[in-house]
Design a protein around this motif. Structure first.
Motif, PDB file in Angstrom:
ATOM      1  N   ARG A 189      35.670  39.217  30.694  1.00  0.00           N
ATOM      2  CA  ARG A 189      36.235  38.790  31.976  1.00  0.00           C
ATOM      3  C   ARG A 189      35.982  39.891  32.993  1.00  0.00           C
ATOM      4  N   LEU A 190      35.308  39.545  34.072  1.00  0.00           N
ATOM      5  CA  LEU A 190      34.977  40.496  35.131  1.00  0.00           C
ATOM      6  C   LEU A 190      35.748  40.120  36.383  1.00  0.00           C
ATOM      7  N   ARG A 191      36.136  41.105  37.149  1.00  0.00           N
ATOM      8  CA  ARG A 191      36.809  40.827  38.420  1.00  0.00           C
ATOM      9  C   ARG A 191      35.773  40.390  39.446  1.00  0.00           C
ATOM     10  N   ARG A 192      35.949  39.204  39.967  1.00  0.00           N
ATOM     11  CA  ARG A 192      34.976  38.637  40.895  1.00  0.00           C
ATOM     12  C   ARG A 192      34.754  39.548  42.105  1.00  0.00           C
ATOM     13  N   LEU A 236      24.450  31.632  37.888  1.00  0.00           N
ATOM     14  CA  LEU A 236      25.573  30.976  38.548  1.00  0.00           C
ATOM     15  C   LEU A 236      25.616  31.425  39.998  1.00  0.00           C
ATOM     16  N   ARG A 237      25.798  30.477  40.906  1.00  0.00           N
ATOM     17  CA  ARG A 237      26.042  30.817  42.309  1.00  0.00           C
ATOM     18  C   ARG A 237      27.544  30.833  42.503  1.00  0.00           C
ATOM     19  N   LEU A 238      28.073  32.007  42.851  1.00  0.00           N
ATOM     20  CA  LEU A 238      29.506  32.145  43.066  1.00  0.00           C
ATOM     21  C   LEU A 238      29.905  31.453  44.367  1.00  0.00           C
ATOM     22  N   ASN A 239      31.175  31.151  44.504  1.00  0.00           N
ATOM     23  CA  ASN A 239      31.680  30.515  45.722  1.00  0.00           C
ATOM     24  C   ASN A 239      31.346  31.319  46.975  1.00  0.00           C
ATOM     25  N   SER A 240      31.211  32.635  46.822  1.00  0.00           N
ATOM     26  CA  SER A 240      30.888  33.509  47.956  1.00  0.00           C
ATOM     27  C   SER A 240      29.424  33.433  48.353  1.00  0.00           C
ATOM     28  N   LEU A 299      27.969  31.659  32.072  1.00  0.00           N
ATOM     29  CA  LEU A 299      28.792  32.220  33.140  1.00  0.00           C
ATOM     30  C   LEU A 299      29.705  31.148  33.707  1.00  0.00           C
ATOM     31  N   LEU A 300      30.918  31.565  34.058  1.00  0.00           N
ATOM     32  CA  LEU A 300      31.897  30.651  34.640  1.00  0.00           C
ATOM     33  C   LEU A 300      32.729  31.425  35.652  1.00  0.00           C
ATOM     34  N   GLU A 301      32.904  30.856  36.839  1.00  0.00           N
ATOM     35  CA  GLU A 301      33.784  31.437  37.849  1.00  0.00           C
ATOM     36  C   GLU A 301      35.082  30.633  37.849  1.00  0.00           C
ATOM     37  N   HIS A 302      36.187  31.331  37.724  1.00  0.00           N
ATOM     38  CA  HIS A 302      37.488  30.659  37.752  1.00  0.00           C
ATOM     39  C   HIS A 302      38.508  31.610  38.376  1.00  0.00           C
ATOM     40  N   GLY A 303      39.145  31.164  39.439  1.00  0.00           N
ATOM     41  CA  GLY A 303      40.126  32.014  40.107  1.00  0.00           C
ATOM     42  C   GLY A 303      39.462  33.279  40.626  1.00  0.00           C
ATOM     43  N   ASP A 304      40.047  34.424  40.300  1.00  0.00           N
ATOM     44  CA  ASP A 304      39.491  35.693  40.763  1.00  0.00           C
ATOM     45  C   ASP A 304      38.650  36.380  39.690  1.00  0.00           C
ATOM     46  N   SER A 305      38.159  35.612  38.722  1.00  0.00           N
ATOM     47  CA  SER A 305      37.395  36.183  37.605  1.00  0.00           C
ATOM     48  C   SER A 305      36.065  35.478  37.405  1.00  0.00           C
ATOM     49  N   ILE A 306      35.151  36.218  36.803  1.00  0.00           N
ATOM     50  CA  ILE A 306      33.898  35.667  36.291  1.00  0.00           C
ATOM     51  C   ILE A 306      33.945  35.899  34.789  1.00  0.00           C
ATOM     52  N   TYR A 307      33.714  34.842  34.044  1.00  0.00           N
ATOM     53  CA  TYR A 307      33.732  34.924  32.584  1.00  0.00           C
ATOM     54  C   TYR A 307      32.300  34.873  32.065  1.00  0.00           C
ATOM     55  N   VAL A 308      31.991  35.764  31.123  1.00  0.00           N
ATOM     56  CA  VAL A 308      30.710  35.763  30.435  1.00  0.00           C
ATOM     57  C   VAL A 308      31.017  35.434  28.981  1.00  0.00           C
TER      58      VAL A 308
END
Length: 120
Positions: A108-111, A23-27, A86-95
């Motif tokens: 749930r990981l803190r982005r 997954l490429r994060l928004n950052s 993997l999923l990025e949502h809000g301030d979290s990354i979900y595995v």
């Protein structure tokens, strides 16, 4: 009007010949969930990171505990952590992954922490 892809290049990235997900994060940071055990065993489940999407130079263990089947009669190859997503949502990354191909689990990981670790 199509897209062209480069020729595939073999790497030495460890893999259990299992499914993985990137997954490429928004950052702009890239993350990959995979099973890096070259024996084929699906333990551990790890998160790797890359700043450019080509070289993954960080790896952290997400799950490394042996698993126990709830139902008898299964092939030993089902043990472990399978099909990570993997999923990025809000301030979290979900595995999201399957444990022993019996249960669905989610971490749930803190982005911000993942991004900081990826850029170290």
């Amino acid at each position: 009007n199509g897209r062209s892809w480069s020729v595939p290049v073999r790497t030495d990235f460890p893999d259990a010949t299992a499914k993985f997900n990137t997954l490429r994060l928004n950052s702009g940071v890239y993350v990959m969930a995979s099973n890096p055990n070259q024996s084929g065993k699906r333990i551990p489940l790890c998160l790797s990171a890359s700043r450019d999407g080509l070289v993954f130079d960080r790896m952290a263990v997400l799950c490394d505990t042996g698993t126990v089947y709830r139902y008898a009669g299964k092939d030993p190859g089902y043990a472990g952590y399978h099909y990570p997503q993997l999923l990025e949502h809000g301030d979290s990354i979900y595995v999201v992954y399957s444990e022993n191909m019996e249960d669905i689990r989610m971490l749930r990981l803190r982005r911000a922490e993942v991004e900081r670790w990826a850029r170290e």
